[in-house]
Motif scaffolding. Structure first.
Motif, PDB file in Angstrom:
ATOM      1  N   THR A   1       0.803  -1.247  -0.307  1.00  0.00           N
ATOM      2  CA  THR A   1      -0.082  -0.174  -0.072  1.00  0.00           C
ATOM      3  C   THR A   1       1.054   1.160   0.008  1.00  0.00           C
ATOM      4  O   THR A   1       0.395   2.346  -0.593  1.00  0.00           O
ATOM      5  CB  THR A   1      -0.768   0.112   1.217  1.00  0.00           C
ATOM      6  OG1 THR A   1      -1.535  -1.300   1.196  1.00  0.00           O
ATOM      7  CG2 THR A   1      -2.026   1.155   1.250  1.00  0.00           C
ATOM      8  N   ILE A   2       2.041   1.235   0.661  1.00  0.00           N
ATOM      9  CA  ILE A   2       3.002   2.242   0.530  1.00  0.00           C
ATOM     10  C   ILE A   2       3.218   2.667  -0.921  1.00  0.00           C
ATOM     11  O   ILE A   2       3.313   3.817  -1.497  1.00  0.00           O
ATOM     12  CB  ILE A   2       4.106   1.972   1.400  1.00  0.00           C
ATOM     13  CG1 ILE A   2       3.976   1.949   2.667  1.00  0.00           C
ATOM     14  CG2 ILE A   2       5.365   3.039   1.122  1.00  0.00           C
ATOM     15  CD1 ILE A   2       5.317   1.476   3.670  1.00  0.00           C
ATOM     16  N   ASN A   3       3.625   1.770  -1.599  1.00  0.00           N
ATOM     17  CA  ASN A   3       3.985   1.985  -3.175  1.00  0.00           C
ATOM     18  C   ASN A   3       2.791   2.418  -3.747  1.00  0.00           C
ATOM     19  O   ASN A   3       3.006   3.417  -4.563  1.00  0.00           O
ATOM     20  CB  ASN A   3       4.365   0.551  -3.838  1.00  0.00           C
ATOM     21  CG  ASN A   3       5.563   0.910  -4.843  1.00  0.00           C
ATOM     22  OD1 ASN A   3       5.908   2.225  -5.095  1.00  0.00           O
ATOM     23  ND2 ASN A   3       6.232   0.021  -4.991  1.00  0.00           N
ATOM     24  N   ARG A   4       1.689   2.013  -3.904  1.00  0.00           N
ATOM     25  CA  ARG A   4       0.478   2.409  -4.470  1.00  0.00           C
ATOM     26  C   ARG A   4      -0.002   3.843  -3.954  1.00  0.00           C
ATOM     27  O   ARG A   4      -0.355   4.786  -4.612  1.00  0.00           O
ATOM     28  CB  ARG A   4      -0.782   1.545  -4.263  1.00  0.00           C
ATOM     29  CG  ARG A   4      -2.104   1.908  -4.472  1.00  0.00           C
ATOM     30  CD  ARG A   4      -3.106   1.007  -4.840  1.00  0.00           C
ATOM     31  NE  ARG A   4      -2.773  -0.128  -5.850  1.00  0.00           N
ATOM     32  CZ  ARG A   4      -3.693  -0.905  -6.564  1.00  0.00           C
ATOM     33  NH1 ARG A   4      -4.802  -0.950  -5.707  1.00  0.00           N
ATOM     34  NH2 ARG A   4      -3.623  -1.731  -7.364  1.00  0.00           N
ATOM     35  N   THR A   5       0.024   3.944  -2.597  1.00  0.00           N
ATOM     36  CA  THR A   5      -0.442   5.444  -2.100  1.00  0.00           C
ATOM     37  C   THR A   5       0.485   6.387  -2.567  1.00  0.00           C
ATOM     38  O   THR A   5       0.022   7.592  -2.906  1.00  0.00           O
ATOM     39  CB  THR A   5      -0.576   5.392  -0.457  1.00  0.00           C
ATOM     40  OG1 THR A   5      -1.352   4.258  -0.163  1.00  0.00           O
ATOM     41  CG2 THR A   5      -1.142   6.611   0.145  1.00  0.00           C
ATOM     42  N   SER A   6       1.729   6.047  -2.699  1.00  0.00           N
ATOM     43  CA  SER A   6       2.726   7.278  -3.043  1.00  0.00           C
ATOM     44  C   SER A   6       2.313   7.404  -4.339  1.00  0.00           C
ATOM     45  O   SER A   6       2.678   8.895  -4.810  1.00  0.00           O
ATOM     46  CB  SER A   6       4.153   6.850  -2.805  1.00  0.00           C
ATOM     47  OG  SER A   6       4.303   5.675  -3.745  1.00  0.00           O
ATOM     48  N   LYS A   7       1.617   6.699  -5.415  1.00  0.00           N
ATOM     49  CA  LYS A   7       1.617   7.139  -6.837  1.00  0.00           C
ATOM     50  C   LYS A   7       0.316   7.976  -6.789  1.00  0.00           C
ATOM     51  O   LYS A   7       0.276   8.749  -7.644  1.00  0.00           O
ATOM     52  CB  LYS A   7       1.469   5.976  -7.420  1.00  0.00           C
ATOM     53  CG  LYS A   7       3.252   5.047  -7.543  1.00  0.00           C
ATOM     54  CD  LYS A   7       2.959   3.799  -8.335  1.00  0.00           C
ATOM     55  CE  LYS A   7       4.351   3.101  -8.498  1.00  0.00           C
ATOM     56  NZ  LYS A   7       4.376   1.882  -8.996  1.00  0.00           N
ATOM     57  N   THR A   8      -0.769   7.333  -5.975  1.00  0.00           N
ATOM     58  CA  THR A   8      -2.341   7.696  -6.292  1.00  0.00           C
ATOM     59  C   THR A   8      -2.254   9.279  -5.450  1.00  0.00           C
ATOM     60  O   THR A   8      -3.169   9.951  -5.967  1.00  0.00           O
ATOM     61  CB  THR A   8      -3.178   6.837  -5.757  1.00  0.00           C
ATOM     62  OG1 THR A   8      -2.859   6.572  -4.175  1.00  0.00           O
ATOM     63  CG2 THR A   8      -3.195   5.679  -6.482  1.00  0.00           C
ATOM     64  N   SER A   9      -1.351   9.578  -4.520  1.00  0.00           N
ATOM     65  CA  SER A   9      -1.468  10.688  -3.776  1.00  0.00           C
ATOM     66  C   SER A   9      -0.669  11.831  -4.156  1.00  0.00           C
ATOM     67  O   SER A   9      -0.901  12.958  -3.900  1.00  0.00           O
ATOM     68  CB  SER A   9      -1.436  10.260  -2.309  1.00  0.00           C
ATOM     69  OG  SER A   9      -0.051   9.867  -1.855  1.00  0.00           O
ATOM     70  N   GLY A  10       0.432  11.416  -4.938  1.00  0.00           N
ATOM     71  CA  GLY A  10       1.378  12.359  -5.183  1.00  0.00           C
ATOM     72  C   GLY A  10       2.390  12.820  -4.004  1.00  0.00           C
ATOM     73  O   GLY A  10       3.109  13.739  -4.165  1.00  0.00           O
TER      74      GLY A  10
END
Length: 339
Positions: free
Chosen positions: A208-217
């Motif tokens: 989730t860290i990887n995905r959240t860093s991309k979706t949230s900017g």
């Protein structure tokens, strides 16, 4: 000195993996070698993790501090204060490619990071619960299987596949974990279930860290800020209803200079450790972060034995730990060579 020259490094998404001829196939990590910066981040994480365990051990064992949750809360509050100060002084930024203003993360962006915070809380609660029903050797052995869960979650979320050398290194680590705990196979259904839940929540948290860093900017500092804003009040309420805050105020060594120094270094190391976890996961991968966690265990065990003692000699445990170390080292070699 220009403003950009004093900015601390932030997370960057890793370059896209090379695909096979069939564009519909899932990406296979064969040639995405680890950069020098990625290797430095991984080593920094392991160093911070080992030192943090030593300072936490000193607080909990040497000073007999009874409230582990208060240590976690102190670390989270300190990290949030560090981030706020550095953001106000424009030393860091919370988002990638942002004009360096002194403003904080807007509420709508904090909401985007809720899955990450919830994943962390589940991971923390499951980890604390599984320790109760499983002895230490079995706990260590079963927790090593987190690498398998991480690979599974990454495949389900991103359809990411790994090359044979990477899979072989994971198999070596799992086999070493089985050997290390072979003489302590005490079966406890509830304890086993909780350990595997902890493994799954750990894998979900890292992915989730990887995905959240991309979706949230948000970069690593921004994720850490939202993490503290969401989880801090929840953990504060948790410690309050369990009476940990009252125990802390009555702790006999609370005003001891030695204890305060231990807590200070614990909070500082926790800040850098969380930063390295976010940066290592986004810059390298969730699997690399899990591997680094396995690799640093050997150094933690060795340093802990030298400083605190109390570790009984067990040949199977030594062989299992050595296999785990070789598996993690082989994985690092494959990443550095891009295999």
């Amino acid at each position: 000195m220009t403003l950009n020259s004093v900015l601390l490094p932030v997370s960057e998404p890793p370059p896209p993996p090379l695909r096979a001829v069939d564009e519909s196939a899932a990406p296979i990590l064969r040639e995405s070698s680890m950069s020098r910066r990625g290797a430095f981040v991984a080593l920094s994480y392991m160093a911070c993790a080992v030192l943090l365990v030593m300072f936490n051990k000193a607080a909990l064992s040497s000073y007999n501090f009874p409230c582990a949750n208060v240590i976690t809360l102190s670390q989270m509050i300190s990290s949030t204060c560090f981030l706020y100060t550095m953001r106000r002084w424009r030393i860091i930024s919370f988002t990638n490619g942002e004009a360096h203003k002194s403003g904080l993360v807007p509420p709508q962006t904090v909401l985007l990071t809720l899955p990450l915070s919830l994943a962390y809380l589940l991971y923390m609660l499951a980890t604390m619960e599984c320790v109760r029903g499983v002895n230490v050797p079995m706990y260590t052995m079963l927790r090593r299987t987190t690498v398998v869960f991480t690979m599974t979650v990454e495949y389900l979320m991103t359809r990411q596949k790994y090359s044979f050398p990477i899979v072989a290194s994971v198999a070596m680590i799992v086999f070493g974990a089985i050997v290390a705990g072979a003489r302590d196979l005490s079966f406890d259904v509830y304890g086993y279930i909780m350990v595997f839940i902890a493994n799954m929540t750990t894998a979900i948290y890292l992915a989730t860290i990887n995905r959240t860093s991309k979706t949230s900017g948000l970069n690593s500092f921004g994720l850490m800020w939202c993490h503290g804003i969401v989880c801090g009040p929840i953990l504060l309420f948790w410690t309050y209803i369990h009476g940990d805050l009252e125990l802390t105020m009555n702790f006999p060594y609370l005003h001891s200079l030695g204890f305060q120094i231990v807590m200070l270094f614990s909070c500082i190391l926790a800040f850098f450790l969380n930063y390295c976890i976010f940066l290592n996961t986004t810059l390298n991968s969730a699997l690399t972060q899990t591997m680094c966690g396995n690799l640093k265990d050997l150094f933690t065990i060795g340093l802990g034995w030298l400083l605190f003692g109390g570790l009984p000699f067990n040949m199977l445990n030594v062989i299992g730990q050595a296999l785990g170390f070789l598996g993690s080292s082989f994985y690092a070699y494959c990443k550095l060579k891009g295999k």
